[in-house]
Scaffold this active site. Sequence first.
Site, mmCIF file in Angstrom:
data_model
loop_
_atom_site.group_PDB
_atom_site.id
_atom_site.type_symbol
_atom_site.label_atom_id
_atom_site.label_comp_id
_atom_site.label_asym_id
_atom_site.label_seq_id
_atom_site.Cartn_x
_atom_site.Cartn_y
_atom_site.Cartn_z
ATOM 1 N N HIS A 57 10.035 35.599 -17.471
ATOM 2 C CA HIS A 57 9.429 36.414 -16.406
ATOM 3 C C HIS A 57 10.513 36.836 -15.423
ATOM 4 C CE1 HIS A 57 5.887 37.636 -13.893
ATOM 5 N NE2 HIS A 57 6.858 37.670 -12.986
ATOM 6 N N HIS A 59 12.231 40.626 -13.198
ATOM 7 C CA HIS A 59 12.088 42.031 -12.794
ATOM 8 C C HIS A 59 13.482 42.651 -12.749
ATOM 9 C CE1 HIS A 59 7.783 41.971 -11.649
ATOM 10 N NE2 HIS A 59 8.032 40.685 -11.490
ATOM 11 N N GLN A 152 2.742 48.019 -11.099
ATOM 12 C CA GLN A 152 2.949 47.233 -9.874
ATOM 13 C C GLN A 152 1.916 47.537 -8.786
ATOM 14 O OE1 GLN A 152 6.089 45.103 -8.379
ATOM 15 N NE2 GLN A 152 4.083 44.646 -7.526
ATOM 16 N N HIS A 210 0.538 39.495 -14.359
ATOM 17 C CA HIS A 210 0.718 38.872 -13.047
ATOM 18 C C HIS A 210 -0.685 38.487 -12.587
ATOM 19 C CE1 HIS A 210 4.712 40.615 -13.056
ATOM 20 N NE2 HIS A 210 4.961 40.171 -11.823
ATOM 21 N N GLU A 213 -1.538 35.815 -8.139
ATOM 22 C CA GLU A 213 -0.372 35.452 -7.331
ATOM 23 C C GLU A 213 -0.772 35.541 -5.863
ATOM 24 O OE1 GLU A 213 4.358 36.554 -6.731
ATOM 25 O OE2 GLU A 213 3.073 37.924 -7.864
ATOM 26 N N ASP A 309 11.993 35.162 -12.178
ATOM 27 C CA ASP A 309 11.229 36.189 -11.473
ATOM 28 C C ASP A 309 12.138 37.196 -10.776
ATOM 29 O OD1 ASP A 309 9.050 37.615 -10.573
ATOM 30 O OD2 ASP A 309 8.395 36.140 -9.117
ATOM 31 N N TRP A 315 12.008 40.912 -2.910
ATOM 32 C CA TRP A 315 11.143 39.744 -2.771
ATOM 33 C C TRP A 315 11.917 38.450 -2.540
ATOM 34 C CZ3 TRP A 315 10.465 43.576 -6.425
ATOM 35 C CH2 TRP A 315 9.318 44.363 -6.266
#
Length: 429
Positions: A57, A59, A152, A210, A213, A309, A315
Amino acid sequence: MFDLIVRNANLPDGRKGIDIGIQGGKIITIERNLQAQAQEQIDASGRLVSPPFVDPHFHMDATLSLGLPRMNVSGTLLEGIALWGELRPIVTKEELVDRALRYCDLAVTQGLLFIRSHVDTSDPRLVTVEAMIEVREKVAPYIDLQLVAFPQDGYYRSPGAIDALNRALDMGVDIVGGIPHFERTMGEGTASVEALCRIAADRGLPVDIHCDETDDPMSRHIETLAAETIRFGLQGRVAGSHLTSMHSMDNYYVSKLIPLMAEAEINVIPNPLINIMLQGRHDTYPKRRGMTRVRELMDAGLNVSFGHDCVMDPWYSMGSGDMLEVGHMAIHVAQMAGIDDKKKIFDALTVNSAKTMGLAGYGLEKGCSADLVILQASDTLEALRLKPNRLAVIRRGKVIARSAPRIGELFLDGRPARIDGGLDYAPRY
């Protein structure tokens, strides 16, 4: 005559003094005192030799974009999403490719050779998809990169998202993604899970959502995901990523939920670094940890793997591409500090994640691909404690990265002159 023999290796399962014979990019034999010659030999000297690390996982389209167009002042998930929404319309394919390739360079030095990346499909230009497909082709000789079509901004919430996701899959993206808890209503979130599982079933693709979360214990899309997985016959091909709401759920409800997840053979992907950083933001004290119920899910027989992640993006301002850092945090936040616990954590960075990604030929067995990492540690417990240097990273029988050992020098009367990365003072289990 072998192409390569790695001698005197300690393996994750506890075997010591093992020789690994490699020919034609495959592991031909694993045995003690291998009586054979090779074009190249590496003496592991009692160090841990592991299959490569696997990140299920990530991005990659956002990685290394920290500070663009500005910093995440609050440090929250929602501000991160807003920041990425500002950057996404102006980012170029060239920038995306450059950052992703630089991250892959880092990953290789960390022994990370398998990555699943979510690719944002919210911008109708799909420049992110074009860029990540190009990256997938460029890194194929040394990293297996899977891509998830990830809406997203929401499958129903964002105009044009349905068409964009289908176009991304038509372009060659591997996996169907979603984010049901970010839809406008609980009902639309539920509907998105059903629609995305239907797409995956029709196209014969895996699913990676996802899911929940959030700190909201009433965010229960994982229940829907498990039910739709069974309905569409997708058992074993579906992953629920994050699942942080399970941290806050009622125990009675979870006692019903976990058996349903097990029946659906859901792959569970917590992301310890980011989950503990972003969750619990509305709490004062006591403040929730925000990571899903790792121990309970493992005990129920579910396949649990850990993701990094984010690395230096809107983030998460930290990260190093080191999956052992992820495991190190998991030990603390999941309170899994026992010897057997740590072995399970190491598996969640390697063999469990390989199962999540459906990797063929992965592992340290005869006939597997000759993908190996030699670490400056003697076993998996020390690897998680020390996060040691990767002395050699091997891909299909060829060394593709090396790091020098971490050696400390002492100038003290009557004390040793050198300390080998802390190993000289490790406990003996």
